[in-house]
Scaffold this motif. Sequence first.
Motif, PDB file in Angstrom:
ATOM      1  N   LYS A  17       0.820  -1.218   0.000  1.00  0.00           N
ATOM      2  CA  LYS A  17       0.000   0.000   0.000  1.00  0.00           C
ATOM      3  C   LYS A  17       0.854   1.270   0.000  1.00  0.00           C
ATOM      4  O   LYS A  17       0.562   2.242  -0.695  1.00  0.00           O
ATOM      5  N   ARG A  18       1.933   1.270   0.787  1.00  0.00           N
ATOM      6  CA  ARG A  18       2.784   2.474   0.854  1.00  0.00           C
ATOM      7  C   ARG A  18       3.477   2.735  -0.477  1.00  0.00           C
ATOM      8  O   ARG A  18       3.605   3.882  -0.914  1.00  0.00           O
ATOM      9  N   ALA A  37       1.016   4.216  -2.999  1.00  0.00           N
ATOM     10  CA  ALA A  37       0.751   5.629  -2.729  1.00  0.00           C
ATOM     11  C   ALA A  37       1.917   6.504  -3.199  1.00  0.00           C
ATOM     12  O   ALA A  37       1.708   7.581  -3.776  1.00  0.00           O
ATOM     13  N   SER A  96       2.063   9.601  -6.153  1.00  0.00           N
ATOM     14  CA  SER A  96       2.674  10.915  -5.950  1.00  0.00           C
ATOM     15  C   SER A  96       3.674  11.234  -7.059  1.00  0.00           C
ATOM     16  O   SER A  96       3.719  12.357  -7.572  1.00  0.00           O
ATOM     17  N   TYR A 132      -4.976  11.535  -0.105  1.00  0.00           N
ATOM     18  CA  TYR A 132      -4.793  10.087  -0.253  1.00  0.00           C
ATOM     19  C   TYR A 132      -3.517   9.625   0.453  1.00  0.00           C
ATOM     20  O   TYR A 132      -3.523   8.633   1.200  1.00  0.00           O
ATOM     21  N   LEU A 133      -2.430  10.372   0.244  1.00  0.00           N
ATOM     22  CA  LEU A 133      -1.162  10.010   0.879  1.00  0.00           C
ATOM     23  C   LEU A 133      -1.275  10.057   2.401  1.00  0.00           C
ATOM     24  O   LEU A 133      -0.739   9.187   3.098  1.00  0.00           O
ATOM     25  N   VAL A 144      -3.100   6.996   3.736  1.00  0.00           N
ATOM     26  CA  VAL A 144      -2.233   5.810   3.724  1.00  0.00           C
ATOM     27  C   VAL A 144      -1.144   5.928   4.781  1.00  0.00           C
ATOM     28  O   VAL A 144      -0.810   4.951   5.459  1.00  0.00           O
TER      29      VAL A 144
END
Length: 304
Positions: A4-5, A8, A12, A130-131, A134
């Motif tokens: 997930k990280r 994200a 970006s 969003y960032l 997360v």
Amino acid sequence: MMEKRVKAALVSVISNTFLVTAKLVVGFLIGSVSVISEGIHSANDLLASFIALFAVKSASKPPDEKHNFGHGKIENISGTIEGLLIFIAACLIIKEAIEKILHGGEPLALGWGIGVMGLSALVNLLVSSYLMRVAKATHSIALEADAIHLRTDVYTSAGVFAGLLLIHFTGWTMLDPIAAILVAMLIIRAAFELTSKAFVPLIDTALSEDEVSEIKAIIENYSDKFVEYHDLRTRRSGREKHIDFHLVAHSDSSIQEVHDLCDSIEDHIMREIPHSHVLIHCEPVCCCEGEEACQAADLTRSHA
């Protein structure tokens, strides 16, 4: 499945690539130093996004022979570098703005500048939100730093957007470099806050007061099964949280009973404090009350 990280961080990178291109092209076409300064800021954001991507991928690696406690601090290093990059970007913006004030110049085709700034503010608002979601869910300082970085871009893009609108309606072109300098001031503030937050954990600071209070409450929840606890210590390494303390067990407790008690406390802490690693050193009330109690004094339990 992509972690997930990492996903994200890739979002970006992609969004910043698009915005850098759009801002710089439009900024040079219309001759607006505030739009160009925003392009520089977004180029800085893009570099920061690549650093964040590298950091979250590296921090996810398990402990190894040279890094027994994992690679979590890579995220803090990433955040510190991002903060310094933001500061450098602010200095470049101020330089460009001062030259514009001294030498003059008039932005043309303001509609393009207004459009790209409005689009930039909207895109970065969505991506930064969003960032941050997360980052909070995964306890990632690198993603949180990137989110703060982009949220600053939302405010600065909105500021330039407003400045260009005023120029359009008033004709006062001096508002362009003034808006750029105001943008730079906001960026410097964000750089200071981000660098402070990312750098401090590099010197092994304790967890927050709320987290320490929660740990104490969890331990005390089992107070009927031990005598006392002491020497509670905590430290943060990226998203990883290291916790250790001494637990004084009843001298008539068996090693199995002490083992099970430690398991219960450790599991409880790790459920409530995500990404925590707990080390408990057990001690008996005294070593004169039987061999079993003495054995308990040397029992050290560790879970990750």
